[in-house]
Motif scaffolding. Structure first.
Motif, PDB file in Angstrom:
ATOM      1  N   ALA A 195      48.506  34.475  39.378  1.00  0.00           N
ATOM      2  CA  ALA A 195      47.192  33.933  38.991  1.00  0.00           C
ATOM      3  C   ALA A 195      46.279  33.831  40.206  1.00  0.00           C
ATOM      4  O   ALA A 195      45.093  34.182  40.135  1.00  0.00           O
ATOM      5  N   GLU A 196      46.838  33.357  41.315  1.00  0.00           N
ATOM      6  CA  GLU A 196      46.038  33.211  42.546  1.00  0.00           C
ATOM      7  C   GLU A 196      45.555  34.571  43.046  1.00  0.00           C
ATOM      8  O   GLU A 196      44.413  34.709  43.479  1.00  0.00           O
ATOM      9  N   LEU A 197      46.461  35.554  42.964  1.00  0.00           N
ATOM     10  CA  LEU A 197      46.080  36.910  43.401  1.00  0.00           C
ATOM     11  C   LEU A 197      44.959  37.478  42.541  1.00  0.00           C
ATOM     12  O   LEU A 197      44.007  38.063  43.048  1.00  0.00           O
ATOM     13  N   GLU A 198      45.110  37.294  41.216  1.00  0.00           N
ATOM     14  CA  GLU A 198      44.068  37.790  40.301  1.00  0.00           C
ATOM     15  C   GLU A 198      42.736  37.125  40.596  1.00  0.00           C
ATOM     16  O   GLU A 198      41.687  37.775  40.611  1.00  0.00           O
ATOM     17  N   GLN A 199      42.796  35.804  40.854  1.00  0.00           N
ATOM     18  CA  GLN A 199      41.571  35.063  41.189  1.00  0.00           C
ATOM     19  C   GLN A 199      40.952  35.590  42.483  1.00  0.00           C
ATOM     20  O   GLN A 199      39.740  35.760  42.576  1.00  0.00           O
ATOM     21  N   ALA A 200      41.836  35.855  43.466  1.00  0.00           N
ATOM     22  CA  ALA A 200      41.357  36.340  44.767  1.00  0.00           C
ATOM     23  C   ALA A 200      40.682  37.695  44.607  1.00  0.00           C
ATOM     24  O   ALA A 200      39.618  37.941  45.193  1.00  0.00           O
ATOM     25  N   ILE A 201      41.280  38.576  43.805  1.00  0.00           N
ATOM     26  CA  ILE A 201      40.696  39.909  43.591  1.00  0.00           C
ATOM     27  C   ILE A 201      39.351  39.790  42.875  1.00  0.00           C
ATOM     28  O   ILE A 201      38.376  40.430  43.241  1.00  0.00           O
ATOM     29  N   LEU A 202      39.331  38.886  41.859  1.00  0.00           N
ATOM     30  CA  LEU A 202      38.074  38.692  41.115  1.00  0.00           C
ATOM     31  C   LEU A 202      36.984  38.107  42.012  1.00  0.00           C
ATOM     32  O   LEU A 202      35.818  38.458  41.906  1.00  0.00           O
ATOM     33  N   ALA A 203      37.401  37.198  42.915  1.00  0.00           N
ATOM     34  CA  ALA A 203      36.430  36.555  43.800  1.00  0.00           C
ATOM     35  C   ALA A 203      35.799  37.561  44.762  1.00  0.00           C
ATOM     36  O   ALA A 203      34.616  37.468  45.085  1.00  0.00           O
ATOM     37  N   THR A 204      36.612  38.526  45.201  1.00  0.00           N
ATOM     38  CA  THR A 204      36.088  39.512  46.154  1.00  0.00           C
ATOM     39  C   THR A 204      35.396  40.678  45.455  1.00  0.00           C
ATOM     40  O   THR A 204      34.729  41.479  46.090  1.00  0.00           O
ATOM     41  N   SER A 205      35.584  40.758  44.126  1.00  0.00           N
ATOM     42  CA  SER A 205      35.044  41.921  43.399  1.00  0.00           C
ATOM     43  C   SER A 205      33.525  42.016  43.485  1.00  0.00           C
ATOM     44  O   SER A 205      32.967  43.096  43.568  1.00  0.00           O
ATOM     45  N   SER A 206      32.832  40.844  43.470  1.00  0.00           N
ATOM     46  CA  SER A 206      31.367  40.889  43.489  1.00  0.00           C
ATOM     47  C   SER A 206      30.861  41.440  44.817  1.00  0.00           C
ATOM     48  O   SER A 206      30.001  42.316  44.851  1.00  0.00           O
TER      49      SER A 206
END
Lengths: 180, 234
Positions: free
Chosen positions: B208-219
Motif C-alpha cells: 500500500a505504501e509503495l502504491e501511494q509513493a508511486i501515485l504521489a510521484t506520478s503527478s
C-alpha cells in the motif's frame, strides 16, 4: 428342648421340595425376563433421545451453513487475498538471476575496464564486450570472475570469445560468462 | 396332542421347560433388540461427536467471517489485485513502467508487449520489452525500482550498451509481468478459514505504501515525462 417330628409321608415331602425348587426357578426366570425387557426398553428410549439430539445438532449445522453461505463473498475475498499474498510473498522483491548477475558484474568489473555492452539472457548467461587498456586489468578481471569468493558462486564458466588489439593500444575483448 | 396332555407334559418337565423358555426369550431380546440398539447408540454417539465438531467449526467460522471489516477487506483486496491482477493489465503496466523509468532518471523509448512464458506454479505472465535511455549511474536504481515495484514484475533479460566515456547508456529490458486468474473454487462451506499472519499484514502495508509513493510521484513525473509537442501541427 424343642423336638420337631415330620410326620408327612416321604412322597409328599419330595413333591413339596420340587414345588419349592420350581418357585425359586420361576422367580429367577421372571427377574431375568424383566431385566431383559427393562434393558431393551432402556436402549430403545436412549435411541429415541439420541435421535432427537442428532436432529437438533443437524438443525444447528444447517443454520450455521446457511450463515456461512450468506457470508460467501467475505469468504471468497479472504481466500483470494490469502492465496495471492502467498504468491506476492514468493516473488516480490526477489531478485532474478539476471539482475543478480548484473549486480555481480557491477561489483567485479575493475574501473579501468570500459564496458561497451552487457547482455544477460534468460538463462542468466552474460555476454560482455569491453575495452581494456592493459592485459593486467584483463587478467585481474578474469581472475575475479573465476574466483568463487569474488563471483559469489554464481559463475560456472568463463570464456573469452575474442580479443583484438587496436592501433591505439587498447584491447577489445568479448567474454561469455555462464551462470550456475 | 390335546391341551390336557400338554399341561400334563409341562407339569412333569416344567423344571426344564421354564428355564429353557426364559433363556430363549432373553436370547431373542438380546440378539434382536438390545444388541442392535446398543451398536446403533455407539455409532450415533460418534456421529454426534463429529456433528458437534462440525457445528462448532461452522459457528466459529461464522463469528470469524462476521468479525471482518468488509471495507478494510475490500481495500486490502484492491491492493493485492493491483499487485497481482487477475488478467493482463497492459494499460496499468504501461503507466507503471513509464513512471518508474522517469522516476529513475531514464526515458523509455519503446515499450512493447510479447507473449509470456508459463510459470508452472499457477501464475501466468506476459512479456514486456522496454528500451530505455539514461544515465549509467541510475541504471541500478531502475532495476531496483522495477524489482521492488508494488506490481509484480520480474526482469528476465538485460541488454546494456554504452559508448566509451559516455555517462549515458541505452538498455533493452525483458520483463515478465505476472498475473493470476481468479480461482474457480473460493472455498467450500465446510472448509476452514485461513488466518492472516503478522507477515501478511506487513506485506499488505508495504504494498500500500509503495502504491501511494508511486501515485504521489506520478503527478511530478507526468510533468517530467517526455510527452511530445502540445500541438503536433505546429
Amino acid at each position: 428342648m424343642k423336638i420337631s417330628i415330620n410326620l408327612l409321608p416321604p412322597e409328599l415331602i419330595t413333591k413339596e421340595l420340587k414345588k419349592a425348587n420350581f418357585y425359586k426357578i420361576q422367580l429367577a426366570g421372571i427377574v431375568i425376563i424383566l431385566t431383559m425387557v427393562f434393558l431393551a426398553s432402556l436402549s430403545v428410549a436412549l435411541r429415541i433421545l439420541q435421535s432427537r439430539s442428532i436432529l437438533s445438532i443437524q438443525a444447528r449445522v444447517t443454520e450455521a451453513r446457511q450463515k456461512v453461505s450468506d457470508l460467501k463473498d467475505t469468504q471468497a475475498a479472504i481466500m483470494i487475498l490469502k492465496s495471492r499474498l502467498a504468491v506476492v510473498d514468493k516473488y516480490w522483491g526477489e531478485s532474478t538471476n539476471q539482475t543478480l548477475m548484473y549486480k555481480l558484474m557491477g561489483k567485479i568489473i575493475p574501473e579501468d575496464i570500459t564496458v561497451n555492452t552487457i547482455t544477460i539472457d534468460q538463462k542468466g548467461d552474460v555476454s560482455l564486450t569491453a575495452l581494456v587498456s592493459d592485459t593486467l586489468s584483463l587478467d585481474n578481471f578474469i581472475e575475479k570472475l573465476t574466483d568463487k569468493d569474488s563471483n559469489e558462486g554464481r559463475v560456472s564458466q568463463v570464456s573469452i570469445e575474442n580479443l583484438n588489439r587496436s592501433r591505439d593500444g587498447l584491447y577489445r575483448v568479448g567474454i561469455i560468462i555462464k551462470s550456475k | 396332542m390335546k391341551k390336557k396332555d400338554l399341561i400334563e407334559f409341562y407339569s412333569i418337565h416344567k423344571l426344564k421347560i421354564f428355564p429353557l423358555i426364559v433363556a430363549l426369550s432373553s436370547l431373542f431380546l438380546s440378539i434382536f433388540v438390545i444388541y442392535p440398539q446398543v451398536v446403533k447408540l455407539i455409532s450415533n454417539q460418534e456421529a454426534i461427536g463429529s456433528l458437534n465438531k462440525k457445528s462448532q467449526l461452522l459457528e466459529t467460522k461464522v463469528i470469524a467471517l462476521q468479525s471482518y471489516d468488509i471495507e478494510e477487506l475490500s481495500r486490502k483486496l484492491g491492493i493485492i489485485l493491483e499487485s497481482l491482477p487477475p488478467d493482463k493489465d497492459y494499460g496499468n503496466i504501461l503507466g507503471l513502467l513509464q513512471r518508474l523509468t522517469v522516476n529513475s532518471g531514464f526515458s523509455a523509448n519503446l515499450i512493447s508487449f510479447t507473449k509470456g512464458t508459463g510459470d508452472g506454479a499457477g501464475v501466468s505472465n506476459y512479456g514486456v520489452q522496454m528500451s530505455v535511455k539514461g544515465f549509467r549511474d541510475n541504471f541500478q536504481t531502475l532495476l531496483d525500482s522495477l524489482e521492488n515495484s508494488s506490481r509484480l514484475v520480474r526482469i528476465n533479460k538485460i541488454e546494456v550498451s554504452s559508448r566509451t566515456n559516455s555517462p549515458t547508456l541505452e538498455s533493452s529490458l525483458g520483463i515478465e509481468a505476472l498475473y493470476e486468474g481468479m480461482p474457480k473454487n473460493v472455498g467450500e462451506v465446510d472448509s476452514s478459514l485461513p488466518e492472516f499472519s503478522q507477515k501478511d499484514e506487513e506485506l499488505i502495508k508495504e504494498l500500500a505504501e509503495l502504491e501511494q509513493a508511486i501515485l504521489a510521484t506520478s503527478s511530478s513525473s507526468a510533468v517530467q515525462s517526455p510527452r511530445g509537442k502540445s500541438n503536433p501541427f505546429e
